[in-house]
Design an enzyme around this catalytic site. Structure first.
Site, PDB file in Angstrom:
ATOM      1  N   ASP A  34       0.854  -1.188   0.000  1.00 53.32           N
ATOM      2  CA  ASP A  34       0.000   0.000   0.000  1.00 53.32           C
ATOM      3  C   ASP A  34       0.890   1.238   0.000  1.00 53.32           C
ATOM      4  O   ASP A  34       1.888   1.276   0.723  1.00 53.32           O
ATOM      5  CB  ASP A  34      -0.901   0.003   1.242  1.00 53.32           C
ATOM      6  CG  ASP A  34      -2.165   0.822   1.047  1.00 53.32           C
ATOM      7  OD1 ASP A  34      -2.045   2.031   0.758  1.00 53.32           O
ATOM      8  OD2 ASP A  34      -3.274   0.265   1.182  1.00 53.32           O
ATOM      9  N   THR A  38      -4.663   6.575   0.148  1.00 58.36           N
ATOM     10  CA  THR A  38      -5.909   6.692   0.914  1.00 58.36           C
ATOM     11  C   THR A  38      -5.932   5.703   2.081  1.00 58.36           C
ATOM     12  O   THR A  38      -6.701   5.871   3.016  1.00 58.36           O
ATOM     13  CB  THR A  38      -7.152   6.439   0.028  1.00 58.36           C
ATOM     14  OG1 THR A  38      -6.998   5.176  -0.628  1.00 58.36           O
ATOM     15  CG2 THR A  38      -7.336   7.527  -1.001  1.00 58.36           C
ATOM     16  N   TYR A 141     -13.540   5.825 -14.166  1.00 59.53           N
ATOM     17  CA  TYR A 141     -13.323   4.744 -13.192  1.00 59.53           C
ATOM     18  C   TYR A 141     -13.872   3.426 -13.732  1.00 59.53           C
ATOM     19  O   TYR A 141     -13.179   2.397 -13.718  1.00 59.53           O
ATOM     20  CB  TYR A 141     -14.001   5.100 -11.855  1.00 59.53           C
ATOM     21  CG  TYR A 141     -14.074   3.930 -10.905  1.00 59.53           C
ATOM     22  CD1 TYR A 141     -12.933   3.449 -10.270  1.00 59.53           C
ATOM     23  CD2 TYR A 141     -15.289   3.289 -10.644  1.00 59.53           C
ATOM     24  CE1 TYR A 141     -12.990   2.358  -9.401  1.00 59.53           C
ATOM     25  CE2 TYR A 141     -15.361   2.209  -9.784  1.00 59.53           C
ATOM     26  CZ  TYR A 141     -14.207   1.743  -9.168  1.00 59.53           C
ATOM     27  OH  TYR A 141     -14.275   0.663  -8.320  1.00 59.53           O
ATOM     28  N   ASN A 170     -22.240  -2.326  -4.001  1.00 53.75           N
ATOM     29  CA  ASN A 170     -21.982  -1.262  -3.022  1.00 53.75           C
ATOM     30  C   ASN A 170     -21.570  -1.842  -1.678  1.00 53.75           C
ATOM     31  O   ASN A 170     -22.415  -2.221  -0.873  1.00 53.75           O
ATOM     32  CB  ASN A 170     -23.200  -0.350  -2.910  1.00 53.75           C
ATOM     33  CG  ASN A 170     -23.385   0.467  -4.173  1.00 53.75           C
ATOM     34  OD1 ASN A 170     -23.884  -0.031  -5.164  1.00 53.75           O
ATOM     35  ND2 ASN A 170     -22.931   1.704  -4.158  1.00 53.75           N
ATOM     36  N   ILE A 200     -29.007  13.899  -0.246  1.00 53.76           N
ATOM     37  CA  ILE A 200     -29.260  12.933  -1.317  1.00 53.76           C
ATOM     38  C   ILE A 200     -29.144  13.666  -2.644  1.00 53.76           C
ATOM     39  O   ILE A 200     -29.790  14.700  -2.853  1.00 53.76           O
ATOM     40  CB  ILE A 200     -30.660  12.302  -1.171  1.00 53.76           C
ATOM     41  CG1 ILE A 200     -30.702  11.404   0.073  1.00 53.76           C
ATOM     42  CG2 ILE A 200     -31.032  11.506  -2.425  1.00 53.76           C
ATOM     43  CD1 ILE A 200     -32.075  10.810   0.366  1.00 53.76           C
ATOM     44  N   PHE A 201     -28.293  13.146  -3.527  1.00 51.55           N
ATOM     45  CA  PHE A 201     -28.128  13.748  -4.860  1.00 51.55           C
ATOM     46  C   PHE A 201     -29.151  13.098  -5.794  1.00 51.55           C
ATOM     47  O   PHE A 201     -29.077  11.913  -6.076  1.00 51.55           O
ATOM     48  CB  PHE A 201     -26.703  13.547  -5.366  1.00 51.55           C
ATOM     49  CG  PHE A 201     -25.681  14.231  -4.507  1.00 51.55           C
ATOM     50  CD1 PHE A 201     -25.407  15.583  -4.680  1.00 51.55           C
ATOM     51  CD2 PHE A 201     -25.008  13.547  -3.494  1.00 51.55           C
ATOM     52  CE1 PHE A 201     -24.477  16.238  -3.872  1.00 51.55           C
ATOM     53  CE2 PHE A 201     -24.077  14.189  -2.689  1.00 51.55           C
ATOM     54  CZ  PHE A 201     -23.822  15.532  -2.879  1.00 51.55           C
ATOM     55  N   GLY A 269     -22.096  11.110 -13.801  1.00 56.44           N
ATOM     56  CA  GLY A 269     -21.488   9.784 -13.725  1.00 56.44           C
ATOM     57  C   GLY A 269     -22.177   8.839 -12.759  1.00 56.44           C
ATOM     58  O   GLY A 269     -21.829   7.670 -12.670  1.00 56.44           O
TER      59      GLY A 269
END
Length: 308
Positions: A34, A38, A141, A170, A200-201, A269
């Site tokens: 790693d 992140t 991505y 998810n 919430i988008f 996206g």
């Protein structure tokens, strides 16, 4: 059970990678690669050795990879938003990084289990999504994950390299980042615990197939041990869909939060509806064990402990 093996987990200081390393380190020698871009050093479990290296740098990882019995490749630039902002960096990490690992494996004897993504499907209306659907990614991505999968297929067919690609839907659980690029569950939980509004988008009707990280670990171990899985691509999910609005309400209920829910414009996206067909991985014996509620409770417990 994998026992007494030399196992490399790339991205093992990150969210999913650290859970994998933790489980594998019980009975195996585990090396975590790693660069801590992140990932966090404290995520590396006791018993695993951390090597600070970057998958983009072939020389720094080649020997470790070629000596391994198994490589679980979790290292990636995973943010859709960041990939839209910087597609070249995303390509370098996700495609060149994977290609470096495939090259190094040709020098050894190991098997690769690759973390792909449901992002390869794009916004496909043919739900539930089967692995045979043609990839139509909506973001750089998603393109990088589909490209890396193709490299796996070619290395399997050309060189007989044992490889498996797992298309994660998810994934959520403890140790997931809570910044603006993290999964919606970790963001919602963090805001709920602080009684801040859950944003919430879009209209909240968009759906996701949420899977708890422990079930993802189980899927990885299953395909690693299965010769039948070699050369395959498998969805890793629960086969159940949950709307984002429903999720927000569950998080508020479990945390006992006074948070409100507010709506903002959809993000570029983002996929509207997502649901997996998990028939293929079920044939190998996979069955998700964790319900959304059980997983959320464990995740909330962890985030609560971090705030103390």
């Amino acid at each position: 059970m994998l026992r007494n093996k030399l196992i490399v987990v790339t991205g093992g200081a990150g969210f999913i990678g650290s859970h994998l390393a933790e489980e594998l380190a019980r009975d195996n020698e585990v090396i975590v690669i790693d660069n801590l871009y992140t990932g966090k050093e404290e995520n590396v479990p006791p018993g695993a050795k951390l090597v600070k290296a970057d998958v983009r740098d072939y020389q720094s990882i080649a020997e470790l990879i070629s000596n391994a019995d198994y490589v679980f490749h979790e290292a990636a630039q995973v943010s859709v938003v960041e990939s839209v902002r910087d597609p070249v960096f995303t390509e370098e990490v996700n495609v060149i990084g994977t290609l470096n690992i495939l090259r190094a494996l040709l020098e050894g004897h190991g098997k690769l289990i690759f973390a792909s993504s449901a992002a390869v499907y794009g916004d496909n209306p043919n739900l539930p999504l089967k692995e045979t659907e043609r990839p139509r990614p909506l973001s750089p991505y998603g393109v990088t994950k589909a490209t890396a999968e193709e490299y796996l297929r070619v290395f399997h067919e050309l060189y007989g390299l044992p490889v498996v690609a797992l298309r994660y839907f998810n994934v959520f659980g403890p140790r997931q980042g809570s910044n603006q690029y993290a999964g919606v569950i970790s963001i919602f939980i963090n805001r709920a615990l602080k009684n801040e509004p859950l944003v919430i988008f879009g209209n909240g009707k968009q759906t996701r197939d949420f899977i708890y990280v422990k079930d993802v670990v189980k899927a990885n171990l299953l395909v690693a041990e299965s010769r039948e899985a070699n050369g395959g691509v498998f969805n890793v999910a629960t086969g159940k869909e949950t709307s984002i609005l429903e999720l927000a309400m569950k998080v508020i209920e479990i945390t006992g939060s006074k948070a409100s829910i507010i709506f903002d414009k959809p993000r570029p996206g983002d996929i509207r509806y997502s649901l997996a067909d998990i028939g293929e991985i079920r044939k190998l014996g996979f069955e998700p064990e964790w319900s959304l509620e059980e997983g959320l409770k464990k995740t909330v417990e962890w985030y609560s402990s971090q705030l103390k």
